[in-house]
Write a protein that holds these residues in place. Structure first.
Motif, PDB file in Angstrom:
ATOM      1  N   GLU A   1     -59.476  37.288   1.001  1.00  0.00           N
ATOM      2  CA  GLU A   1     -58.138  36.774   0.653  1.00  0.00           C
ATOM      3  C   GLU A   1     -57.891  37.032  -0.831  1.00  0.00           C
ATOM      4  OE1 GLU A   1     -55.963  35.583   2.656  1.00  0.00           O
ATOM      5  OE2 GLU A   1     -57.099  35.178   4.484  1.00  0.00           O
ATOM      6  N   ILE A   2     -57.755  38.302  -1.174  1.00  0.00           N
ATOM      7  CA  ILE A   2     -57.722  38.705  -2.571  1.00  0.00           C
ATOM      8  C   ILE A   2     -56.443  38.254  -3.275  1.00  0.00           C
ATOM      9  CG2 ILE A   2     -57.879  40.660  -4.156  1.00  0.00           C
ATOM     10  CD1 ILE A   2     -60.398  39.975  -2.511  1.00  0.00           C
ATOM     11  N   LYS A   3     -55.308  38.303  -2.585  1.00  0.00           N
ATOM     12  CA  LYS A   3     -54.057  37.892  -3.216  1.00  0.00           C
ATOM     13  C   LYS A   3     -54.082  36.409  -3.571  1.00  0.00           C
ATOM     14  CE  LYS A   3     -51.037  41.432  -1.215  1.00  0.00           C
ATOM     15  NZ  LYS A   3     -49.844  41.686  -0.370  1.00  0.00           N
ATOM     16  N   LYS A   4     -54.625  35.592  -2.685  1.00  0.00           N
ATOM     17  CA  LYS A   4     -54.717  34.159  -2.968  1.00  0.00           C
ATOM     18  C   LYS A   4     -55.633  33.895  -4.161  1.00  0.00           C
ATOM     19  CE  LYS A   4     -53.878  32.445   1.729  1.00  0.00           C
ATOM     20  NZ  LYS A   4     -54.438  31.678   2.873  1.00  0.00           N
ATOM     21  N   LEU A   5     -56.755  34.603  -4.182  1.00  0.00           N
ATOM     22  CA  LEU A   5     -57.693  34.421  -5.281  1.00  0.00           C
ATOM     23  C   LEU A   5     -57.092  34.905  -6.599  1.00  0.00           C
ATOM     24  CD1 LEU A   5     -60.450  33.672  -6.394  1.00  0.00           C
ATOM     25  CD2 LEU A   5     -61.297  35.924  -5.693  1.00  0.00           C
ATOM     26  N   LEU A   6     -56.444  36.065  -6.569  1.00  0.00           N
ATOM     27  CA  LEU A   6     -55.854  36.612  -7.787  1.00  0.00           C
ATOM     28  C   LEU A   6     -54.747  35.696  -8.316  1.00  0.00           C
ATOM     29  CD1 LEU A   6     -55.685  38.901  -9.839  1.00  0.00           C
ATOM     30  CD2 LEU A   6     -54.091  40.087  -8.295  1.00  0.00           C
ATOM     31  N   PHE A   7     -53.918  35.190  -7.412  1.00  0.00           N
ATOM     32  CA  PHE A   7     -52.852  34.263  -7.820  1.00  0.00           C
ATOM     33  C   PHE A   7     -53.446  33.020  -8.471  1.00  0.00           C
ATOM     34  CE2 PHE A   7     -50.186  30.545  -6.926  1.00  0.00           C
ATOM     35  CZ  PHE A   7     -49.003  30.930  -7.544  1.00  0.00           C
ATOM     36  N   SER A   8     -54.525  32.502  -7.890  1.00  0.00           N
ATOM     37  CA  SER A   8     -55.182  31.318  -8.435  1.00  0.00           C
ATOM     38  C   SER A   8     -55.767  31.606  -9.825  1.00  0.00           C
ATOM     39  CB  SER A   8     -56.294  30.849  -7.492  1.00  0.00           C
ATOM     40  OG  SER A   8     -56.962  29.727  -8.013  1.00  0.00           O
ATOM     41  N   VAL A   9     -56.384  32.762  -9.989  1.00  0.00           N
ATOM     42  CA  VAL A   9     -56.983  33.133 -11.276  1.00  0.00           C
ATOM     43  C   VAL A   9     -55.902  33.276 -12.349  1.00  0.00           C
ATOM     44  CG1 VAL A   9     -58.162  34.990 -12.513  1.00  0.00           C
ATOM     45  CG2 VAL A   9     -59.025  34.226 -10.298  1.00  0.00           C
ATOM     46  N   ILE A  10     -54.820  33.993 -12.021  1.00  0.00           N
ATOM     47  CA  ILE A  10     -53.731  34.177 -12.990  1.00  0.00           C
ATOM     48  C   ILE A  10     -53.115  32.831 -13.364  1.00  0.00           C
ATOM     49  CG2 ILE A  10     -51.420  35.136 -13.306  1.00  0.00           C
ATOM     50  CD1 ILE A  10     -52.300  37.512 -11.585  1.00  0.00           C
ATOM     51  N   LYS A  11     -52.914  31.982 -12.376  1.00  0.00           N
ATOM     52  CA  LYS A  11     -52.337  30.660 -12.624  1.00  0.00           C
ATOM     53  C   LYS A  11     -53.205  29.864 -13.590  1.00  0.00           C
ATOM     54  CE  LYS A  11     -50.986  26.402 -10.222  1.00  0.00           C
ATOM     55  NZ  LYS A  11     -50.893  25.728  -8.892  1.00  0.00           N
ATOM     56  N   GLN A  12     -54.497  29.908 -13.373  1.00  0.00           N
ATOM     57  CA  GLN A  12     -55.409  29.142 -14.227  1.00  0.00           C
ATOM     58  C   GLN A  12     -55.505  29.740 -15.632  1.00  0.00           C
ATOM     59  OE1 GLN A  12     -58.991  27.564 -11.873  1.00  0.00           O
ATOM     60  NE2 GLN A  12     -58.028  28.946 -10.408  1.00  0.00           N
ATOM     61  N   ILE A  13     -55.403  31.057 -15.741  1.00  0.00           N
ATOM     62  CA  ILE A  13     -55.385  31.695 -17.064  1.00  0.00           C
ATOM     63  C   ILE A  13     -54.145  31.250 -17.847  1.00  0.00           C
ATOM     64  CG2 ILE A  13     -55.033  33.905 -18.239  1.00  0.00           C
ATOM     65  CD1 ILE A  13     -56.895  35.172 -16.172  1.00  0.00           C
ATOM     66  N   LEU A  14     -52.986  31.203 -17.174  1.00  0.00           N
ATOM     67  CA  LEU A  14     -51.757  30.770 -17.827  1.00  0.00           C
ATOM     68  C   LEU A  14     -51.849  29.306 -18.259  1.00  0.00           C
ATOM     69  CD1 LEU A  14     -49.079  32.500 -15.547  1.00  0.00           C
ATOM     70  CD2 LEU A  14     -49.764  33.146 -17.876  1.00  0.00           C
ATOM     71  N   ILE A  15     -52.473  28.483 -17.421  1.00  0.00           N
ATOM     72  CA  ILE A  15     -52.639  27.070 -17.773  1.00  0.00           C
ATOM     73  C   ILE A  15     -53.527  26.930 -19.004  1.00  0.00           C
ATOM     74  CG2 ILE A  15     -53.679  24.885 -17.019  1.00  0.00           C
ATOM     75  CD1 ILE A  15     -52.773  25.575 -14.184  1.00  0.00           C
ATOM     76  N   ILE A  16     -54.621  27.688 -19.032  1.00  0.00           N
ATOM     77  CA  ILE A  16     -55.518  27.639 -20.193  1.00  0.00           C
ATOM     78  C   ILE A  16     -54.789  28.094 -21.458  1.00  0.00           C
ATOM     79  CG2 ILE A  16     -57.602  28.647 -21.222  1.00  0.00           C
ATOM     80  CD1 ILE A  16     -58.764  28.803 -18.377  1.00  0.00           C
ATOM     81  N   GLY A  17     -53.964  29.150 -21.321  1.00  0.00           N
ATOM     82  CA  GLY A  17     -53.185  29.619 -22.461  1.00  0.00           C
ATOM     83  C   GLY A  17     -52.216  28.566 -22.968  1.00  0.00           C
TER      84      GLY A  17
END
Length: 431
Positions: free
Chosen positions: A285-301
């Motif tokens: 489920e690569i799209k779900k994982l990628l979306f989650s990773v990008i979301k968390q990167i934006l939150i950290i930023g």
């Protein structure tokens, strides 16, 4: 006992809210314990005693990576159960013994006084409690009850800090305070584990050496990466210790410790997601994982920006008042350190992503490159720019590590996506 059980297990209908709240609490007390203990030692014992405590704490914190072997995320994301709990537990016995021996060697190598020698050993025992708690808690987290172990961890660390602080204020003796802290931590670990494992009877405890070597070999890149990370994070302190002095060491530590605020808050976001991200990667489920990773990167930023703003205007006045040290010359330097803390938080998160991908060997690559850069810049910058140079070195090193992790994670996302898109069956060895 019933009241304690009720606190630990609570209402099963509110588990998700409990997970996020208590994970935040445990992450905060774990990360701020060094700041709190340094505050007590500095206010009671002065800047020189604070510098001595800081370097002991820093060294044992670095070697704590050997005790835990940084295996928690691997254990929690082991969705195929390639290793049983007995194997994880046995491996922790081995690594904690090695950690204690390493602390003994360090103390002898540094020619420490008798008191300092035993303080180092006591802090290594305290890190051993961290290590054993971590493997127990990993098993419970894997069963979906991160809230339970986060509560236990919060109370264990808090009460241990209280014991250290009270004893140090009374005796002005680091050795006595350290003894009290270790005894308290061991008692609470045993007490909480007795309650927790009476509930989770499916976790079979015991010793199993059959696959320990294989597990330690597979996780070695994660461990080595963590050791290098802890070293690189603390390398400015080592350089200050060698080139400047204990008073400067204390000031840098006061300014440096809040840097991990972003890391604490980001762990609050991604730690509960580790198991789920492991499932997404395994199932393609690569799209779900990628979306989650990008979301968390934006939150950290976003968190980094907020922390920088607050730190610039409020950080130095508040820290100066709390530690009774004049920090009026450092607001810009402090804001810069906080921005570098955001870079380090992103690196930590992406190292978790690489572990989930089972590409942990590349974690070593990032930190080795960071270490090589450190050899050329850290001492030079500290000697030339003093305390500011220590901050510059930290930022450059963490930036190198982050770039490597972004590139490696991006490449592996593309590879995995193409494999899933082409309909190939991927039999990935997650062991």
């Amino acid at each position: 006992m019933n009241m304690l059980s009720k606190l630990l297990f609570g209402n099963s209908e509110n588990i998700s809210k409990r997970v996020y709240f208590w994970n935040l609490c445990s992450s905060m007390v774990y990360s701020f314990q060094s700041a709190i203990l340094l505050l007590v030692v500095t206010r009671v014992g002065g800047l020189v005693e604070g510098g001595i405590f800081s370097i002991i704490y820093t060294v044992t914190q670095t070697l704590a990576s050997l005790g835990s072997y940084s295996m928690r995320n691997y254990q929690v994301s082991d969705v195929k159960d390639d290793y049983n709990f007995e194997t994880y537990y046995t491996s922790r016995v081995v690594t904690c013994v090695l950690m204690i021996l390493s602390c003994v060697v360090y103390a002898i190598y540094k020619g420490s006084s008798i008191d300092k020698f035993f303080i180092i050993i006591l802090f290594s025992l305290y890190r051993t409690v961290d290590g054993f708690e971590d493997v127990y808690h990993g098993a419970v987290q894997k069963l979906g009850r991160l809230d339970v172990v986060s509560i236990a961890m919060t109370f264990r660390i808090t009460l241990s800090m209280v014991m250290f602080s009270v004893l140090y204020v009374i005796t002005h003796n680091l050795l006595i305070a350290s003894v009290g802290m270790v005894i308290t931590a061991v008692a609470l670990l045993l007490g909480f584990n007795k309650i927790i494992f009476s509930e989770f009877t499916e976790i079979k405890r015991g010793i199993d050496f059959s696959k320990v070597f294989k597990l330690l070999t597979v996780c070695f890149p994660i461990f080595l990466g963590a050791i290098l990370y802890n070293y690189l994070v603390n390398v400015p302190k080592y350089s200050i210790d060698n080139n400047l002095g204990e008073a400067t060491q204390t000031i840098f530590n006061i300014l440096f410790m809040p840097v991990f605020v972003v890391n604490i808050l980001s762990m609050f976001i991604f730690k509960p997601m580790v198991n789920q991200m492991g499932i997404w990667w395994k199932d393609g489920e690569i799209k779900k994982l990628l979306f989650s990773v990008i979301k968390q990167i934006l939150i950290i930023g976003g968190l980094t920006i907020l922390v920088i703003i607050g730190g610039y205007f409020l950080g130095c006045p508040v820290l100066g008042a709390v530690y009774s040290v004049d920090l009026s010359d450092y607001p810009l330097f402090f804001a810069m350190l906080l921005s570098f803390g955001g870079i380090a938080a992103l690196s930590t998160f992406l190292s978790v992503v690489l572990t989930i991908m089972r590409k942990q060997a590349f974690i070593i690559l990032g930190y080795v490159l960071g270490y090589i850069v450190n050899l050329f810049i850290t001492d030079r910058l500290v000697i030339q720019y003093k305390i500011s140079g220590a901050g510059y070195a930290y930022g450059i090193i963490m930036g190198v590590v982050l770039i490597v992790f972004i590139v490696v994670a991006g490449i592996n996302f593309v590879i995995r996506y193409n494999e899933v898109k082409n309909g190939r069956v991927i039999k990935e060895d997650l062991s």
